[in-house]
Design a protein around this motif. Structure first.
Motif, short mmCIF file in Angstrom:
data_model
loop_
_atom_site.label_atom_id
_atom_site.label_comp_id
_atom_site.label_asym_id
_atom_site.label_seq_id
_atom_site.Cartn_x
_atom_site.Cartn_y
_atom_site.Cartn_z
N PHE A 69 0.81 -1.21 0.00
CA PHE A 69 0.00 0.00 0.00
C PHE A 69 0.85 1.28 0.00
N SER A 70 2.16 1.11 0.00
CA SER A 70 3.09 2.23 -0.14
C SER A 70 4.43 1.68 -0.58
N GLU A 71 5.26 2.52 -1.17
CA GLU A 71 6.58 2.08 -1.60
C GLU A 71 7.43 1.69 -0.39
N GLU A 72 7.28 2.45 0.70
CA GLU A 72 8.02 2.11 1.91
C GLU A 72 7.60 0.74 2.44
N ARG A 75 9.10 -2.06 0.17
CA ARG A 75 10.53 -2.30 0.42
C ARG A 75 10.74 -2.99 1.77
N ALA A 76 9.98 -2.57 2.76
CA ALA A 76 10.13 -3.17 4.08
C ALA A 76 9.77 -4.65 4.04
N ALA A 80 12.36 -7.67 4.87
CA ALA A 80 12.06 -8.61 5.95
C ALA A 80 12.26 -10.04 5.49
N VAL A 81 11.87 -10.35 4.27
CA VAL A 81 12.05 -11.71 3.75
C VAL A 81 13.54 -11.98 3.48
N ARG A 93 8.68 -10.05 -6.70
CA ARG A 93 7.61 -9.78 -7.64
C ARG A 93 6.51 -8.93 -6.99
N THR A 94 6.91 -8.12 -6.05
CA THR A 94 5.96 -7.23 -5.39
C THR A 94 5.66 -6.02 -6.25
#
Length: 464
Positions: A69-72, A75-76, A80-81, A93-94
């Motif tokens: 729901f946001s670029e931040e 990336r987070a 995390a993965v 592939r997000t």
């Protein structure tokens, strides 16, 4: 040398079992590794907000598919993965949830269901709105057609929840939120609903405003039904306020002399102009019917039922429209009650006595002008006189003891004559009637109380 060569050249047959064992070990342990990495990756994303998340493991590699729901936030989630122990590679592939512009959300109600449509900013928001609608419309089907989209204005959830509460006040309609602008269309469930919605919308979050407000109020309906079988008059619908409520209930009690009044009226805003001035004469017209229904809707009066005799039906048809305030219309659908079987003089007297025990012919103070509240009683007295066509009837006027005896004598005579004239105008032969005035000479109660004086001020019918 030959023996040495031969022995060293045959080492590989012994390696084959080792290769097989390695392959089997790898084949049996790899799914466990992939499942472990998938579980660790899912756990790593538990604090992130994603949609359509899918984790696929291939060996020690992970493919992450999701909408953020946001670029931040995107990336987070990837970071995390990537930090999961034992993982070699993350195939990213997000992507971002689509952005809606303009940002539109709506709630619509028809006779069957409530439908939520448009965009919601987060899964939690979507759930909150859906659950809020189910709570507001208990027992009604709620359909969720919302899609997740970025671009919602600030305090979107608070605004949408307020609008859900307002939709619950509508019988049917639609409320649309476009950006921070609210548009409403539909029919309020109850009178006052339109005003209640307008008041509630003043509590929209800062920055939000109302654009089009096309909420309609339901028809302002006042009803009265006269039932001769049960001997009662039923009032329901709406009146402007408690003072008008009391006034109309009192007028009904006077006009329907002795009938039980069942009062189901409710006070509500929205009464049309001239409501009271229309309702009072309309109730008077209903009181002159044997059975009937009165409906005031907006600025129209609809009266239907059975009059006691032809002249009364014509008087009602011709008179009610003249009594209504300007701008009001009337629709009258009257028939005449079939004339009852004739009775002898003794029964006729009993019928007169029964009617006059329930009500008294009223006059303006110190006057021989018959009060309009007595029209219903007089029509019943006329109907009774029609049932004994050969009887002679004395109409006797009486007063209380207040004032000058000579004045009271004259007043009683004039009042008796006024009643006879009323009955003659109804079509009864004048030769059947005699009028007499007795002043205060024949009291039926003490004149030292107001209640006693009221009983003494009366008109009697005596069958000869």
């Amino acid at each position: 040398m030959r023996g040495l060569y031969s022995s060293s050249g045959k080492w590989w047959p012994g390696a084959i079992p080792l290769v097989i064992l390695w392959a089997v070990a790898a084949w049996t342990t790899m799914p466990a590794v992939e499942a472990e990495l998938s579980a660790r990756s899912a756990a790593a994303l538990k604090d992130t907000i994603l949609d359509k998340t899918k984790i696929t493991a291939a060996g020690r590699d992970i493919t992450l598919t999701a909408e953020a729901f946001s670029e931040e936030g995107r990336r987070a989630a990837v970071s995390a993965v990537e930090a999961v122990p034992g993982l070699r590679l993350v195939n990213d592939r997000t992507k971002l949830v689509p952005e809606a512009s303009p940002y539109v959300w709506s709630i619509e109600r028809d006779v069957v269901r409530v439908t939520l449509s448009g965009s919601a900013p987060l899964p939690a928001s979507r759930t909150r709105l859906f659950d809020g609608a189910k709570a507001a419309f208990a027992g009604v089907e709620v359909v969720d057609r919302m899609a997740l989209a970025r671009g919602a204005p600030q305090r979107f959830d608070a605004a949408a929840m307020l609008l859900i509460d307002q939709m619950a006040k509508l019988k049917q309609g639609k409320i649309t939120l476009t950006g921070t602008k609210v548009a409403l269309k539909g029919m309020a469930k109850d009178l006052g609903g339109r005003e209640a919605i307008a008041a509630a919308l003043r509590n929209l979050p800062d920055g939000y405003s109302v654009g089009d407000n096309e909420i309609e109020a339901p028809p302002y309906v006042f009803r009265a039904y006269k039932d001769p079988v049960s001997g009662q008059v039923t009032l329901d619908g709406y009146v402007p306020d408690n003072a008008v409520h009391a006034a109309l209930a009192g007028a009904t009690g006077r006009k329907f002399f002795g009938d039980k009044v069942v009062d189901n009226l409710k006070a509500s805003v929205g009464a049309p102009k001239g409501f009271v001035d229309a309702a009072v004469p309309a109730l008077g017209a209903l009181s002159r019917l044997s059975t009937g229904t009165l409906v005031l809707s907006d600025r129209e009066v609809h009266l239907s039922g059975d009059a006691f005799y032809d002249v009364a039906a014509n008087q009602i048809r011709g008179g009610l429209n003249k009594e209504l305030p300007q701008g009001w219309t009337v629709k009258i659908d009257l028939s005449v009650k079939p004339q009852a079987a004739p009775v002898d003089a003794t029964v006729c007297q009993q019928l007169f006595n029964g009617l006059l025990a329930r009500g008294t012919v009223q006059f303006d103070s110190a006057s021989a002008t018959i009060d309009k509240d007595s029209a219903g009683l007089l029509d019943r007295l006329i109907e009774t006189a029609m049932r004994c066509p050969n009887a002679k009837i004395e109409v006797a006027g009486h007063t209380d003891s207040d004032g000058d005896d000579a004045f009271n004598q004259t007043l009683s005579e004039r009042r008796a004559r006024a009643v006879v004239d009323y009955m003659v105008r109804a079509g009864l032969p004048p030769e059947r009637f005699q009028s007499f005035g007795y002043g205060s000479k024949i009291p039926v109660a003490e004149n030292d109380t107001e209640a006693g004086k009221a009983k003494n001020r009366r008109i009697d019918f005596v069958v000869r």
